[in-house]
Design a protein around this motif. Structure first.
Motif: not given
Length: 264
Positions: A53, A57, A105, A189, A232
């Motif tokens: 994670a 990000q 990503a 989060q 994010a």
């Protein structure tokens, strides 16, 4: 391939030992002009999901380069060591799911190789420190512009290990989502997109505690919880002037329910 000036490191090595310095040293001996960005070395030990994670990000905001992630509880086992090629960069690490979210990503995996070529690795590869003996030297060679295909045999991207998707359930009056990360400030989060907040009223509750739906930390009274969209683009629970995690008792991997509430 074209050389790149940048290598990033994301690990669970901590800061009390010399592991990070050794990886820097290996890179420096092979590619002395490369610049290293330390993303974090404080991923909880063995927490592959947390490492994935964080890197996912951060990576889109870094210069084009080689991104190394070493959160590797299976080091020395039959798990593969891999290098992935994506439009936005190269990724190096264990094939345990830690790299894939970042690869997505950066545009998705276009090719992958298993890191088996002896000339790319340390002369003696430890069973417990592949960051030093496998991933750092491979990252340095890639930074010099050496082609990934020379590092080992091709891997079908469809066979790469993936992490189970995080829990996310829509409820009649809100949603339940898995905690992805808890940051230094105690913000929690969640694995929930911003769209899940739009249908909720201003007054909400989080894990049974009163909160407000807002845009900034200051949208809640001092000491109170606010549910907002973080940097994010994910739903997060924060506390104005405090740590939301201390109120919620949440941790990565647990779930939190957010729902609308009736004032009164």
């Amino acid at each position: 391939m074209t050389p790149t000036a940048w290598i990033s490191l994301t690990t669970d090595y901590g800061l009390a030992d010399g592991f990070v310095a050794v990886c820097h040293g290996v890179i420096g001996r092979i590619a002395p002009a490369a610049r290293v960005i330390d993303v974090t070395h404080l991923v909880p030990p063995g927490d592959v999901r947390r490492g994935a994670a964080v890197l996912a990000q951060v990576a889109p905001h870094l210069p084009y380069g080689v991104h190394v992630a070493v959160v590797d509880p299976g080091v020395g086992t039959s798990r593969r060591a891999v290098a992935l090629v994506a439009p936005g960069g190269l990724l190096v690490g264990p094939d345990n799911g830690v790299l894939l979210a970042a690869a997505q990503a950066l545009g998705g995996v276009t090719s992958a190789v298993e890191l088996t070529e002896p000339g790319w690795l340390a002369a003696e590869v430890s069973h417990t420190f592949h960051g030093r003996d496998v991933f750092a030297p491979v990252a340095a060679r890639l930074a010099l512009g050496d082609p990934p295909a020379d590092a080992g045999p091709e891997v079908d991207p469809a066979t790469l290990v993936t992490l189970p998707p995080p829990v996310l359930r829509r409820e009649a009056d809100g949603f339940t989502a898995e905690v992805l990360t808890v940051d230094h400030f105690g913000n929690v989060q969640l694995a929930a997109g911003a769209d899940l907040l739009t249908s909720l009223p201003e007054a909400v509750e989080v894990a049974g505690r009163p909160a407000v739906r807002g845009r900034t930390f200051a949208d809640a009274p001092a000491g109170s919880l606010v549910v907002l969209v973080d940097s994010a683009g994910l739903v997060a629970v924060a506390r104005n002037g405090g740590r939301a995690v201390d109120l919620l008792g949440a941790a990565p991997g647990t779930t939190v329910t957010v729902r609308g509430r009736i004032r009164g």
